[in-house]
Motif scaffolding. Structure first.
Motif, PDB file in Angstrom:
ATOM      1  N   LYS A   4     -21.596  32.056  10.587  1.00 47.64           N
ATOM      2  CA  LYS A   4     -20.737  31.742   9.444  1.00 47.64           C
ATOM      3  C   LYS A   4     -21.228  32.459   8.194  1.00 47.64           C
ATOM      4  O   LYS A   4     -20.439  33.029   7.425  1.00 47.64           O
ATOM      5  N   LEU A   5     -22.552  32.463   7.988  1.00 48.46           N
ATOM      6  CA  LEU A   5     -23.128  33.139   6.827  1.00 48.46           C
ATOM      7  C   LEU A   5     -22.883  34.645   6.913  1.00 48.46           C
ATOM      8  O   LEU A   5     -22.593  35.288   5.916  1.00 48.46           O
ATOM      9  N   ARG A   6     -23.005  35.213   8.119  1.00 46.08           N
ATOM     10  CA  ARG A   6     -22.759  36.651   8.292  1.00 46.08           C
ATOM     11  C   ARG A   6     -21.326  37.001   7.917  1.00 46.08           C
ATOM     12  O   ARG A   6     -21.077  38.016   7.262  1.00 46.08           O
ATOM     13  N   LYS A   7     -20.384  36.170   8.333  1.00 44.33           N
ATOM     14  CA  LYS A   7     -18.973  36.427   8.023  1.00 44.33           C
ATOM     15  C   LYS A   7     -18.736  36.373   6.518  1.00 44.33           C
ATOM     16  O   LYS A   7     -17.987  37.189   5.962  1.00 44.33           O
ATOM     17  N   LEU A   8     -19.359  35.410   5.849  1.00 47.14           N
ATOM     18  CA  LEU A   8     -19.211  35.302   4.400  1.00 47.14           C
ATOM     19  C   LEU A   8     -19.814  36.523   3.702  1.00 47.14           C
ATOM     20  O   LEU A   8     -19.242  37.052   2.744  1.00 47.14           O
ATOM     21  N   ARG A   9     -20.966  36.977   4.176  1.00 47.30           N
ATOM     22  CA  ARG A   9     -21.618  38.137   3.562  1.00 47.30           C
ATOM     23  C   ARG A   9     -20.792  39.404   3.753  1.00 47.30           C
ATOM     24  O   ARG A   9     -20.785  40.283   2.888  1.00 47.30           O
ATOM     25  N   ARG A  10     -20.130  39.522   4.893  1.00 48.43           N
ATOM     26  CA  ARG A  10     -19.329  40.727   5.160  1.00 48.43           C
ATOM     27  C   ARG A  10     -18.145  40.850   4.199  1.00 48.43           C
ATOM     28  O   ARG A  10     -17.613  41.935   4.007  1.00 48.43           O
ATOM     29  N   LYS A  11     -17.739  39.743   3.602  1.00 52.76           N
ATOM     30  CA  LYS A  11     -16.618  39.776   2.662  1.00 52.76           C
ATOM     31  C   LYS A  11     -17.032  40.318   1.297  1.00 52.76           C
ATOM     32  O   LYS A  11     -16.186  40.706   0.497  1.00 52.76           O
ATOM     33  N   ALA A  12     -18.327  40.325   1.032  1.00 56.31           N
ATOM     34  CA  ALA A  12     -18.815  40.773  -0.281  1.00 56.31           C
ATOM     35  C   ALA A  12     -18.931  42.293  -0.319  1.00 56.31           C
ATOM     36  O   ALA A  12     -19.198  42.944   0.696  1.00 56.31           O
ATOM     37  N   GLN A  13     -18.739  42.847  -1.505  1.00 58.68           N
ATOM     38  CA  GLN A  13     -18.902  44.287  -1.697  1.00 58.68           C
ATOM     39  C   GLN A  13     -20.383  44.616  -1.813  1.00 58.68           C
ATOM     40  O   GLN A  13     -21.144  43.916  -2.475  1.00 58.68           O
ATOM     41  N   ALA A  69     -25.873  56.182   0.014  1.00 59.07           N
ATOM     42  CA  ALA A  69     -24.674  55.921   0.814  1.00 59.07           C
ATOM     43  C   ALA A  69     -25.053  55.397   2.194  1.00 59.07           C
ATOM     44  O   ALA A  69     -24.404  54.481   2.722  1.00 59.07           O
ATOM     45  N   ALA A  70     -26.108  55.948   2.786  1.00 58.18           N
ATOM     46  CA  ALA A  70     -26.563  55.483   4.095  1.00 58.18           C
ATOM     47  C   ALA A  70     -27.082  54.051   3.994  1.00 58.18           C
ATOM     48  O   ALA A  70     -26.824  53.219   4.878  1.00 58.18           O
ATOM     49  N   ALA A  71     -27.807  53.739   2.912  1.00 61.23           N
ATOM     50  CA  ALA A  71     -28.346  52.390   2.725  1.00 61.23           C
ATOM     51  C   ALA A  71     -27.221  51.367   2.588  1.00 61.23           C
ATOM     52  O   ALA A  71     -27.313  50.246   3.122  1.00 61.23           O
ATOM     53  N   VAL A  72     -26.155  51.738   1.880  1.00 57.90           N
ATOM     54  CA  VAL A  72     -25.006  50.837   1.726  1.00 57.90           C
ATOM     55  C   VAL A  72     -24.421  50.497   3.093  1.00 57.90           C
ATOM     56  O   VAL A  72     -24.113  49.333   3.395  1.00 57.90           O
ATOM     57  N   GLU A  73     -24.272  51.505   3.943  1.00 54.30           N
ATOM     58  CA  GLU A  73     -23.700  51.284   5.267  1.00 54.30           C
ATOM     59  C   GLU A  73     -24.618  50.412   6.125  1.00 54.30           C
ATOM     60  O   GLU A  73     -24.140  49.624   6.949  1.00 54.30           O
ATOM     61  N   VAL A  74     -25.921  50.548   5.952  1.00 52.53           N
ATOM     62  CA  VAL A  74     -26.861  49.707   6.703  1.00 52.53           C
ATOM     63  C   VAL A  74     -26.667  48.244   6.322  1.00 52.53           C
ATOM     64  O   VAL A  74     -26.634  47.359   7.189  1.00 52.53           O
ATOM     65  N   LEU A  75     -26.517  47.969   5.025  1.00 55.25           N
ATOM     66  CA  LEU A  75     -26.303  46.587   4.595  1.00 55.25           C
ATOM     67  C   LEU A  75     -24.964  46.053   5.102  1.00 55.25           C
ATOM     68  O   LEU A  75     -24.844  44.865   5.413  1.00 55.25           O
ATOM     69  N   LYS A  76     -23.969  46.918   5.190  1.00 53.86           N
ATOM     70  CA  LYS A  76     -22.675  46.482   5.725  1.00 53.86           C
ATOM     71  C   LYS A  76     -22.785  46.163   7.207  1.00 53.86           C
ATOM     72  O   LYS A  76     -22.201  45.192   7.695  1.00 53.86           O
ATOM     73  N   ASP A  77     -23.539  46.982   7.939  1.00 54.35           N
ATOM     74  CA  ASP A  77     -23.684  46.779   9.378  1.00 54.35           C
ATOM     75  C   ASP A  77     -24.576  45.589   9.712  1.00 54.35           C
ATOM     76  O   ASP A  77     -24.410  44.955  10.761  1.00 54.35           O
TER      77      ASP A  77
END
Length: 235
Positions: A194-203, A3-11
């Motif tokens: 732009k790439l960061r914004k696109l990545r943030r949309k992915a689950q 769960a912590a790793a998931v949040e790191v990838l989101k951040d």
């Protein structure tokens, strides 16, 4: 940990993939990443502090009856490693998963011999010295009726964390990717954002799958290319 790793990838959308087993996690930046101007100290401290913060924050969700308190507070360390080619990176990731399997098979067998077989730690360790995987599988099956293949995948394969896009048809990896990029692609700051914004949309998802074979990488080319794929169609 997952769960912590998931949040790191989101951040940190600059991250391409992460792999975790036991108390260790590996986070991978793409060669084109320019976060913090690729300063290793900044990358490592950001990853470690972000992971630790989420780990502590999420602790109560998983252990509500065991609150954290000094002096037993979690902490993590880290280091940065540069792999010159994609082949080197994949070899490292494969080694991590092989190590996961080897350690889990040994520990599963060892603790069954101790907890169910009534052996001392020393006797169990001595019997397992020099044994092969087939020997450990035989001990588990014949003595304890356990088919190791039926054990949960998370323990046999570890955890793979990445952004989910539409899976693509398998295409053999191109030869240049095997050699690895010798010159990094130049990406402007506006393109990076732009790439960061696109990545943030992915689950961001966690799976317990084989990352040694080519199929995982061929069907998820966005991990090695660094370019976001197509978002899954909404049901």
């Amino acid at each position: 940990m997952n769960a912590a790793a998931v949040e790191v990838l989101k951040d940190l959308p600059d991250l391409a993939i992460a792999y975790g087993v036991s108390d260790e996690y590996s986070f991978v930046f793409h060669p084109t990443c320019e976060l913090f101007e690729r300063r290793s100290a900044k990358l490592v401290t950001t990853i470690v502090s972000t992971f630790t913060a989420h780990y502590i924050y999420l602790w109560g969700n998983y252990f509500p009856d065991t609150p954290l308190q000094p002096p037993h507070l979690p902490s993590f360390d880290g280091r940065a490693v540069v792999y010159p080619t994609i082949r080197n990176l994949r070899d490292y990731m494969s080694w991590r998963q092989v190590d996961c399997h080897i350690n889990n098979l040994y520990n599963t067998t060892f603790w069954m011999m101790v907890l169910k077989g009534g052996m001392s730690n020393t006797d169990a360790e001595n019997e397992l010295k020099g044994t092969l995987s087939s020997d450990k599988n035989e001990i588990l099956f014949k003595r304890f009726g356990i088919n190791y293949n039926n054990e949960e995948e998370i323990y046999k394969k570890g955890s793979v964390v990445y952004r989910q896009y539409q899976l693509e048809e398998r295409k053999p990896l191109k030869a240049p990717e095997e050699e690895g990029p010798t010159v990094q692609e130049s990406i402007s700051k506006s393109q990076q954002e732009k790439l960061r914004k696109l990545r943030r949309k992915a689950q961001v998802i966690v799976e317990h799958v084989d990352i040694i074979k080519d199929e995982f990488w061929e069907r998820r080319p966005w991990i090695l290319s660094g370019k976001p794929g197509r978002l899954p169609a909404e049901a």
